[in-house]
Design an enzyme around this catalytic site. Structure first.
Site, mmCIF file in Angstrom:
data_model
loop_
_atom_site.group_PDB
_atom_site.id
_atom_site.type_symbol
_atom_site.label_atom_id
_atom_site.label_comp_id
_atom_site.label_asym_id
_atom_site.label_seq_id
_atom_site.Cartn_x
_atom_site.Cartn_y
_atom_site.Cartn_z
ATOM 1 N N HIS A 194 52.958 -8.813 9.436
ATOM 2 C CA HIS A 194 53.180 -7.645 8.581
ATOM 3 C C HIS A 194 54.030 -7.993 7.356
ATOM 4 C CE1 HIS A 194 56.682 -7.739 11.260
ATOM 5 N NE2 HIS A 194 57.343 -7.198 10.252
ATOM 6 N N ARG B 121 65.374 -12.299 24.124
ATOM 7 C CA ARG B 121 65.718 -12.639 22.739
ATOM 8 C C ARG B 121 66.417 -11.451 22.088
ATOM 9 N NH1 ARG B 121 63.339 -11.790 17.508
ATOM 10 N NH2 ARG B 121 62.684 -13.655 16.356
ATOM 11 N N HIS C 170 54.835 -12.137 7.538
ATOM 12 C CA HIS C 170 55.408 -12.843 8.696
ATOM 13 C C HIS C 170 55.065 -12.176 10.023
ATOM 14 C CE1 HIS C 170 58.399 -9.727 7.667
ATOM 15 N NE2 HIS C 170 58.598 -9.666 8.979
ATOM 16 N N ASP D 297 57.127 -6.327 5.226
ATOM 17 C CA ASP D 297 58.141 -5.280 5.408
ATOM 18 C C ASP D 297 58.041 -4.181 4.352
ATOM 19 O OD1 ASP D 297 59.001 -6.589 7.613
ATOM 20 O OD2 ASP D 297 60.807 -7.422 6.709
#
Ligand SMILES: *[C@@H]1O[C@H](CO)[C@@H](O)[C@H](O)[C@H]1NC(C)=O
Ligand SMILES: *[C@@H]1O[C@H](CO)[C@@H](O)[C@H](O)[C@H]1NC(C)=O
EC number: 1.14.11.-
Length: 319
Positions: free
Chosen positions: A230, A298, A288, A232
């Site tokens: 996507h 994570r 990204h 941002d």
């Protein structure tokens, strides 16, 4: 401390060097003959060939980079990056929004630094995320906690933790937690401003700015699907600069979950490392994705900035 601005400092040197070259080339090309004579010495020839081979090997190694041979690594988990910046041409995404001179990206790119936030600070800020997220958690693998709006993943939805837990929230978070959060936000803001050559005060913290906790549990709703590529600025029009502060270590705390800048021909990965800031301009020059997490957990925090003051949000304050 912050990513070096190579282009700015290099330009004058470069001009001087080319002037010198031009002057010396008028001296009847003496240099090349000297080089030829030197080259006839066998030991020099061997050394030269050796250096050439080493260089070729290094270039090959760096272009293959990752173990899978698919992506180049922009920052490895095990290295301490003192400030790395790569400029990329800006996309046109910013043109369809109001421009703020001195802030709206004219210089675009991506940077990584491990020397702005200490690992100790990362550990402390991660414990804020752990405390908050222990109150909820998505049924799927991806949970968020937004201290600004109060949004917390619970099951298949979100609750407002300030409303939901009321005064009890004061037993969970401390004044110091919020203080640290503000300090970290400030340091990240300064880092971005310095790297892009803009004033830190022209940047406005914007939403969503949030903690994320990702594990390998399968997605249950669209909110759990973090791995799609996507842009941002397309997802959130207010974003101009995006940053991520990693709070856990790739291959120590979790597997998969690398950040990937997607480019034709060569994807570039950032391997999360606690205390590492990765930041970039939010337009499609920085398409990204995040790889699926295969094991472990994570933690990261996404901190976003807008050039438009109307999109600014306040730091969260201790309730
Ligand atoms: C992942 O986190 C969720 C809560 O968000 C939890 O229910 C699940 O058990 C965790 N999965 C693993 C594999 O740890
Ligand atoms: C980059 O990543 C995408 C998605 O993971 C993949 O489809 C593509 O083949 C990769 N490109 C290269 C050149 O490795």
């Amino acid at each position: 401390m912050a990513p070096q601005r190579r282009t700015a400092t290099k330009a004058p040197e470069g001009n001087g060097a080319s002037e010198r070259r031009n002057r010396s080339s008028t001296k009847k090309d003496r240099a090349p003959r000297e080089v030829q004579r030197l080259w006839q010495r066998p030991w020099l020839r061997t050394a030269g060939l050796g250096a050439g081979l080493v260089l070729t090997a290094l270039l090959l190694w760096s272009s293959l980079g990752a173990d899978d041979g698919v992506a180049e690594v922009l920052a490895r988990r095990g290295e301490v990056v003192a400030g790395r910046f790569i400029e990329v041409p800006c996309s046109e995404d910013y043109d369809s929004h109001r421009r703020f001179e001195g802030c709206t990206p004219r210089k675009c790119g991506r940077g990584v630094t491990d020397v702005v936030i200490t690992r100790k600070e990362a550990e402390r800020i991660r414990s804020i995320a752990e405390k908050g997220l222990s109150l909820g958690g998505s049924d799927g693998g991806a949970s968020i906690l937004d201290l600004h709006s109060g949004a917390l993943s619970v099951g298949k939805h979100f609750v407002n933790l300030y409303r939901y837990f009321g005064d009890k929230i004061q037993n969970i978070f401390s004044e110091e937690d919020f203080q640290l959060y503000r300090e970290v936000r400030q340091k990240v803001q300064l880092t971005i401003a310095e790297a892009f050559g803009i004033s830190a005060s022209s940047l406005h913290l914007t939403k969503p700015t949030f903690f994320s906790r990702i594990n390998s549990t399968e997605a249950r709703t669209a909110h759990d699907e973090y791995w799609h590529a996507h842009v941002d600025k397309v997802t959130y029009g207010s974003f101009d600069y995006t940053s991520l502060l990693y709070l856990s270590d790739y291959l120590e705390d979790f597997g998969g979950g690398r950040f990937v800048f997607m480019e034709e021909g060569a994807n570039k990965t950032v391997e999360p490392r606690a205390g590492r800031i990765s930041f970039f301009t939010s337009g499609s020059e920085n398409l990204h994705r995040v790889e699926k997490v295969h094991w472990g957990t994570r933690y990261a925090i996404t901190i976003a900035f807008s050039c438009n003051p109307d999109h600014g949000i306040e730091d969260p304050t201790f309730p």
